[in-house]
Design a protein around this motif. Structure first.
Motif, PDB file in Angstrom:
ATOM      1  N   GLY A 216       0.804  -1.188   0.213  1.00 18.52           N
ATOM      2  CA  GLY A 216      -0.031  -0.050   0.001  1.00 18.52           C
ATOM      3  C   GLY A 216       0.785   1.259   0.094  1.00 18.52           C
ATOM      4  N   MET A 217       2.187   0.924  -0.083  1.00 21.87           N
ATOM      5  CA  MET A 217       3.123   2.449   0.007  1.00 21.87           C
ATOM      6  C   MET A 217       3.142   2.862  -1.437  1.00 21.87           C
ATOM      7  SD  MET A 217       3.493   2.824   3.298  1.00 21.87           S
ATOM      8  CE  MET A 217       4.912   3.962   2.905  1.00 21.87           C
ATOM      9  N   LYS A 218       3.350   4.161  -1.761  1.00 27.15           N
ATOM     10  CA  LYS A 218       3.351   4.752  -3.055  1.00 27.15           C
ATOM     11  C   LYS A 218       4.915   4.466  -3.579  1.00 27.15           C
ATOM     12  CE  LYS A 218       2.476   8.643  -5.661  1.00 27.15           C
ATOM     13  NZ  LYS A 218       1.853  10.352  -5.656  1.00 27.15           N
ATOM     14  N   SER A 219       5.163   4.008  -4.850  1.00 27.15           N
ATOM     15  CA  SER A 219       6.310   3.779  -5.163  1.00 27.15           C
ATOM     16  C   SER A 219       7.196   5.200  -5.791  1.00 27.15           C
ATOM     17  CB  SER A 219       6.395   3.167  -6.515  1.00 27.15           C
ATOM     18  OG  SER A 219       5.793   1.790  -6.388  1.00 27.15           O
ATOM     19  N   SER A 220       8.204   5.389  -5.716  1.00 25.80           N
ATOM     20  CA  SER A 220       9.078   6.618  -6.074  1.00 25.80           C
ATOM     21  C   SER A 220       9.092   6.821  -7.547  1.00 25.80           C
ATOM     22  CB  SER A 220      10.383   6.537  -5.389  1.00 25.80           C
ATOM     23  OG  SER A 220      11.116   5.714  -5.639  1.00 25.80           O
ATOM     24  N   SER A 221       9.693   7.897  -7.997  1.00 22.41           N
ATOM     25  CA  SER A 221       9.933   7.924  -9.605  1.00 22.41           C
ATOM     26  C   SER A 221      11.260   7.091  -9.744  1.00 22.41           C
ATOM     27  CB  SER A 221       9.965   9.464  -9.746  1.00 22.41           C
ATOM     28  OG  SER A 221      11.196  10.059  -8.923  1.00 22.41           O
ATOM     29  N   SER A 222      12.298   6.883  -8.821  1.00 25.49           N
ATOM     30  CA  SER A 222      13.467   6.463  -9.017  1.00 25.49           C
ATOM     31  C   SER A 222      12.994   4.972  -9.350  1.00 25.49           C
ATOM     32  CB  SER A 222      14.306   6.629  -7.684  1.00 25.49           C
ATOM     33  OG  SER A 222      13.606   6.031  -6.461  1.00 25.49           O
ATOM     34  N   GLU A 223      12.087   4.464  -8.686  1.00 26.49           N
ATOM     35  CA  GLU A 223      11.707   3.163  -8.787  1.00 26.49           C
ATOM     36  C   GLU A 223      11.251   2.942 -10.443  1.00 26.49           C
ATOM     37  OE1 GLU A 223       8.825   2.294  -5.668  1.00 26.49           O
ATOM     38  OE2 GLU A 223      10.465   1.578  -4.427  1.00 26.49           O
ATOM     39  N   PHE A 224      10.611   4.021 -10.790  1.00 31.48           N
ATOM     40  CA  PHE A 224      10.098   4.058 -12.406  1.00 31.48           C
ATOM     41  C   PHE A 224      11.331   3.973 -13.241  1.00 31.48           C
ATOM     42  CE2 PHE A 224       9.693   6.634 -15.960  1.00 31.48           C
ATOM     43  CZ  PHE A 224       8.705   6.217 -16.625  1.00 31.48           C
ATOM     44  N   ASN A 225      12.349   4.712 -12.838  1.00 29.16           N
ATOM     45  CA  ASN A 225      13.498   4.795 -13.764  1.00 29.16           C
ATOM     46  C   ASN A 225      14.132   3.518 -13.677  1.00 29.16           C
ATOM     47  OD1 ASN A 225      12.987   7.513 -14.497  1.00 29.16           O
ATOM     48  ND2 ASN A 225      14.451   8.197 -12.606  1.00 29.16           N
ATOM     49  N   GLU A 226      14.092   2.808 -12.651  1.00 29.64           N
ATOM     50  CA  GLU A 226      14.893   1.308 -12.723  1.00 29.64           C
ATOM     51  C   GLU A 226      14.205  -0.032 -13.319  1.00 29.64           C
ATOM     52  OE1 GLU A 226      15.571   0.792  -8.508  1.00 29.64           O
ATOM     53  OE2 GLU A 226      16.580   2.887  -8.289  1.00 29.64           O
ATOM     54  N   SER A 227      12.751   0.299 -13.293  1.00 36.29           N
ATOM     55  CA  SER A 227      12.044  -0.651 -13.939  1.00 36.29           C
ATOM     56  C   SER A 227      11.230  -0.464 -15.124  1.00 36.29           C
ATOM     57  CB  SER A 227      10.717  -1.062 -12.863  1.00 36.29           C
ATOM     58  OG  SER A 227      10.056   0.132 -12.448  1.00 36.29           O
ATOM     59  N   THR A 228      10.519   0.460 -15.161  1.00 34.00           N
ATOM     60  CA  THR A 228       9.729   0.760 -16.552  1.00 34.00           C
ATOM     61  C   THR A 228      10.664   1.222 -17.590  1.00 34.00           C
ATOM     62  OG1 THR A 228       7.860   1.499 -15.252  1.00 34.00           O
ATOM     63  CG2 THR A 228       7.860   2.090 -17.302  1.00 34.00           C
ATOM     64  N   SER A 229      11.678   2.124 -17.232  1.00 33.68           N
ATOM     65  CA  SER A 229      12.743   2.530 -18.384  1.00 33.68           C
ATOM     66  C   SER A 229      13.339   1.535 -18.680  1.00 33.68           C
ATOM     67  CB  SER A 229      13.423   3.752 -17.648  1.00 33.68           C
ATOM     68  OG  SER A 229      14.194   2.877 -16.520  1.00 33.68           O
ATOM     69  N   LYS A 230      13.551   0.195 -18.325  1.00 34.86           N
ATOM     70  CA  LYS A 230      14.357  -0.661 -18.776  1.00 34.86           C
ATOM     71  C   LYS A 230      13.667  -1.230 -20.176  1.00 34.86           C
ATOM     72  CE  LYS A 230      16.235  -2.482 -14.385  1.00 34.86           C
ATOM     73  NZ  LYS A 230      16.316  -3.283 -13.612  1.00 34.86           N
ATOM     74  N   ASN A 231      12.335  -0.887 -20.305  1.00 32.08           N
ATOM     75  CA  ASN A 231      11.890  -1.463 -21.500  1.00 32.08           C
ATOM     76  C   ASN A 231      11.856  -0.300 -22.796  1.00 32.08           C
ATOM     77  OD1 ASN A 231      10.497  -3.649 -20.266  1.00 32.08           O
ATOM     78  ND2 ASN A 231       8.980  -2.118 -19.353  1.00 32.08           N
ATOM     79  N   LEU A 232      12.781   0.906 -22.476  1.00 29.24           N
ATOM     80  CA  LEU A 232      13.178   1.593 -23.540  1.00 29.24           C
ATOM     81  C   LEU A 232      14.289   1.336 -24.368  1.00 29.24           C
ATOM     82  CD1 LEU A 232      12.688   5.057 -21.234  1.00 29.24           C
ATOM     83  CD2 LEU A 232      11.050   3.789 -22.892  1.00 29.24           C
ATOM     84  N   ASP A 233      14.420   1.879 -25.656  1.00 29.63           N
ATOM     85  CA  ASP A 233      15.359   1.214 -26.531  1.00 29.63           C
ATOM     86  C   ASP A 233      16.703   1.556 -26.286  1.00 29.63           C
ATOM     87  OD1 ASP A 233      13.350   0.589 -28.392  1.00 29.63           O
ATOM     88  OD2 ASP A 233      13.245   2.344 -29.237  1.00 29.63           O
ATOM     89  N   TYR A 234      16.915   2.678 -25.309  1.00 32.69           N
ATOM     90  CA  TYR A 234      18.264   3.102 -24.836  1.00 32.69           C
ATOM     91  C   TYR A 234      18.119   3.236 -23.526  1.00 32.69           C
ATOM     92  CZ  TYR A 234      19.233   4.320 -29.710  1.00 32.69           C
ATOM     93  OH  TYR A 234      19.549   4.111 -31.168  1.00 32.69           O
ATOM     94  N   ASP A 235      19.302   3.353 -22.932  1.00 35.55           N
ATOM     95  CA  ASP A 235      19.517   3.483 -21.572  1.00 35.55           C
ATOM     96  C   ASP A 235      19.483   5.201 -21.229  1.00 35.55           C
ATOM     97  OD1 ASP A 235      20.270   4.019 -18.716  1.00 35.55           O
ATOM     98  OD2 ASP A 235      21.886   2.801 -18.802  1.00 35.55           O
ATOM     99  N   PHE A 236      18.293   5.740 -21.463  1.00 34.43           N
ATOM    100  CA  PHE A 236      18.380   7.289 -21.206  1.00 34.43           C
ATOM    101  C   PHE A 236      18.513   7.841 -19.795  1.00 34.43           C
ATOM    102  CE2 PHE A 236      15.275   6.202 -24.594  1.00 34.43           C
ATOM    103  CZ  PHE A 236      15.816   7.042 -25.772  1.00 34.43           C
ATOM    104  N   ILE A 237      19.700   8.629 -19.791  1.00 33.26           N
ATOM    105  CA  ILE A 237      19.934   9.284 -18.706  1.00 33.26           C
ATOM    106  C   ILE A 237      19.539  10.789 -18.717  1.00 33.26           C
ATOM    107  CG2 ILE A 237      22.055   9.864 -17.195  1.00 33.26           C
ATOM    108  CD1 ILE A 237      23.470   7.669 -18.745  1.00 33.26           C
ATOM    109  N   CYS A 238      18.530  11.184 -18.293  1.00 30.07           N
ATOM    110  CA  CYS A 238      17.882  12.525 -18.400  1.00 30.07           C
ATOM    111  C   CYS A 238      17.827  13.241 -17.106  1.00 30.07           C
ATOM    112  CB  CYS A 238      16.269  12.236 -18.686  1.00 30.07           C
ATOM    113  SG  CYS A 238      16.193  11.182 -20.108  1.00 30.07           S
ATOM    114  N   PHE A 239      18.450  14.752 -17.697  1.00 28.99           N
ATOM    115  CA  PHE A 239      18.484  15.598 -16.587  1.00 28.99           C
ATOM    116  C   PHE A 239      17.637  16.925 -17.072  1.00 28.99           C
ATOM    117  CE2 PHE A 239      22.238  12.937 -16.462  1.00 28.99           C
ATOM    118  CZ  PHE A 239      22.304  12.792 -14.961  1.00 28.99           C
ATOM    119  N   PHE A 240      16.929  17.484 -16.037  1.00 27.20           N
ATOM    120  CA  PHE A 240      16.194  18.804 -16.077  1.00 27.20           C
ATOM    121  C   PHE A 240      16.716  19.979 -15.429  1.00 27.20           C
ATOM    122  CE2 PHE A 240      12.503  21.977 -15.592  1.00 27.20           C
ATOM    123  CZ  PHE A 240      12.204  22.153 -16.804  1.00 27.20           C
ATOM    124  N   LEU A 241      17.337  20.861 -16.059  1.00 24.31           N
ATOM    125  CA  LEU A 241      17.995  21.858 -15.366  1.00 24.31           C
ATOM    126  C   LEU A 241      16.968  23.234 -15.399  1.00 24.31           C
ATOM    127  CD1 LEU A 241      20.996  22.738 -14.596  1.00 24.31           C
ATOM    128  CD2 LEU A 241      21.119  24.079 -16.951  1.00 24.31           C
TER     129      LEU A 241
END
Length: 464
Positions: free
Chosen positions: A257-282
């Motif tokens: 019942g705990m809310k996942s963090s966005s970091s967990e999204f980056n580690e799991s869902t993003s693995k399905n992307l074509d590249y290993d995207f390393i994204c920053f917002f300045l």
């Protein structure tokens, strides 16, 4: 291969840190008489792109941020360290001649680091997010094949979203359908009857066109092409980003019942992307950002800069807000201002100039606000404070690039909060008023008014 052309005489972009009176925000390359030497800040470098293990995704760095935040300079210095090449994700930098208003990289910067998707089109041509996806993905593959690192940078949110997650599987129209659509809408476009054209497409079966920006004829035609090609409106086609977002939302609440963090999204869902995207917002504090944007707009008007480019667009026979190039912030307002002056025989009052400048600044601030809102909802980005020392930011990003665990997160010392939580800042934002640096009194704009009289006088034929 599509790549940026090396065209001289282009203005420089820069890292735009929060305003300080003794340090002009925009590098004086907008002002040729005040050019100054730029010292090289760094000598160290990160490890270049290393050969990947079989089945391991290749790394692609993405740097974004609101207008005026400094993403271009950060990307440039990062590319030097990573042995990288820059792919521009800017919907205005693709156009030749639109240099000042898009803060294009200078000729010398483009000699230091290869830039792609800069100066590839004439301003009369259209450029779509779908075409960007095709071009940018092709160039990314070519950069990686050379053993170099793609550094994708820009603030056009939809460009980057499609680049990272993929594009909808929308059919490409046949030449026959394209010709048919152009024929059906040609008379309405010639007469400027936008409302009738929208209703024509609505009746054809796509009510979504009612949300298009006025006079966006390219997108209107494209949506009608899709409708005729597939029998369905564009909204019927699945957008890859939406699939990733749905996965994120369904996994936000775990078994406990705990809310996942966005970091967990980056580690799991993003693995399905074509590249290993390393994204920053300045980004930076909103007040500093707004002040920086206002000064940047002023700087673009010095030495007739932006107005000269707007005059060129008008002389080509283009009208403001008539295509992708002329819808761009700054150019649209400048073209409207010059058309008004042409109708008055080249005359403009100081009040009219200040109204134009104010509209330009307001539109730029509002665009930055929309960018912040857009990327706030993009969990794949790590937010970095642009006011922090550039060397520290570079060192951190290099560490993330070299790390293979995917667990390095922005340290508190560099972290930029996504939301405004300070009540004082909220009050100051509501009370924000522009305070110009160059154009303060009526006398300050005399040079521009003289230029308008010389170039937009009676000899100039109005094209409105």
């Amino acid at each position: 291969m599509i790549s940026g052309l090396r065209v001289g005489g282009l203005r420089m972009s820069c890292l735009r840190l929060p305003y300080a009176a003794e340090a002009p925000l925009v590098r004086p390359s907008f002002q040729p008489s005040r050019l100054r030497r730029r010292s090289r800040l760094f000598s160290t470098s990160c490890s270049a792109a290393a050969p990947r293990k079989k089945g391991e995704r290749q790394k692609v760095v993405v740097i974004s941020g609101p207008t005026g935040a400094g993403k271009s300079r950060l990307a440039l210095e990062l590319a030097k360290r990573l042995n990288g090449e820059i792919v521009s994700a800017d919907s205005v930098q693709v156009y030749r001649g639109l240099d000042i208003g898009s803060a294009k990289p200078s000729f010398s910067e483009r000699q230091e680091v290869p830039h792609h998707l800069v100066d590839i089109l004439h301003p009369s041509e259209e450029y779509s997010v779908g075409q960007f996806y095709e071009d940018a993905r092709q160039i990314t593959g070519e950069i990686l094949s050379r053993g170099r690192v793609p550094v994708v940078t820009g603030g056009t949110g939809l460009y980057l979203r499609w680049f990272i997650y993929g594009k909808p599987d929308v059919p490409k129209a046949s030449p026959e359908i394209t010709s048919e659509v152009h024929s059906e809408l040609a008379d309405l476009q010639r007469d400027g009857d936008w409302d009738a054209a929208v209703q024509f497409v609505v009746k054809a079966g796509d009510p979504g066109v009612q949300s298009l920006a006025a006079n966006d004829w390219y997108r209107l035609r494209r949506r009608l092409e899709i409708l005729k090609s597939s029998g369905a409106s564009p909204s019927a086609f699945q957008v890859p980003y939406n699939s990733f977002k749905e996965k994120l939302e369904s996994s936000e609440i775990d078994a406990s019942g705990m809310k996942s963090s966005s970091s967990e999204f980056n580690e799991s869902t993003s693995k399905n992307l074509d590249y290993d995207f390393i994204c920053f917002f300045l980004s930076t504090q909103r007040l500093d950002l707004y002040r920086s944007i206002d000064f940047r707009c002023e700087d673009m008007l010095l030495d007739d800069g932006l107005l000269s480019e707007a005059k060129w667009l008008l002389d080509l026979g283009l009208l403001p807000n008539s295509n992708s190039a002329t819808r761009a912030i700054g150019y649209r307002q400048a073209m409207d201002y010059l058309l008004m002056a042409r109708e008055q025989g080249g005359w403009s009052s100081a009040k009219e100039f200040f109204n134009f400048l104010s509209e330009f600044q307001k539109a730029s601030r509002n665009f930055a606000k929309r960018q912040l809102t857009w990327f706030r909802n993009e969990p794949i980005y790590q937010w970095i404070d642009a006011s922090k020392p550039l060397e520290n930011v570079l060192r951190f990003i290099c560490d993330v690039y070299d790390d293979d665990t995917g667990k390095l997160k922005v340290p508190r010392s560099l972290c930029m909060e996504k939301d405004i939580s300070n009540l004082k800042e909220v009050r100051l934002l509501k009370a924000y008023r522009t305070k110009n640096r160059h154009f303060i009194s009526r006398e300050d704009c005399n040079g521009i008014l003289d230029w308008v009289r010389r170039t937009q006088g009676e000899a100039t034929i109005s094209i409105r």
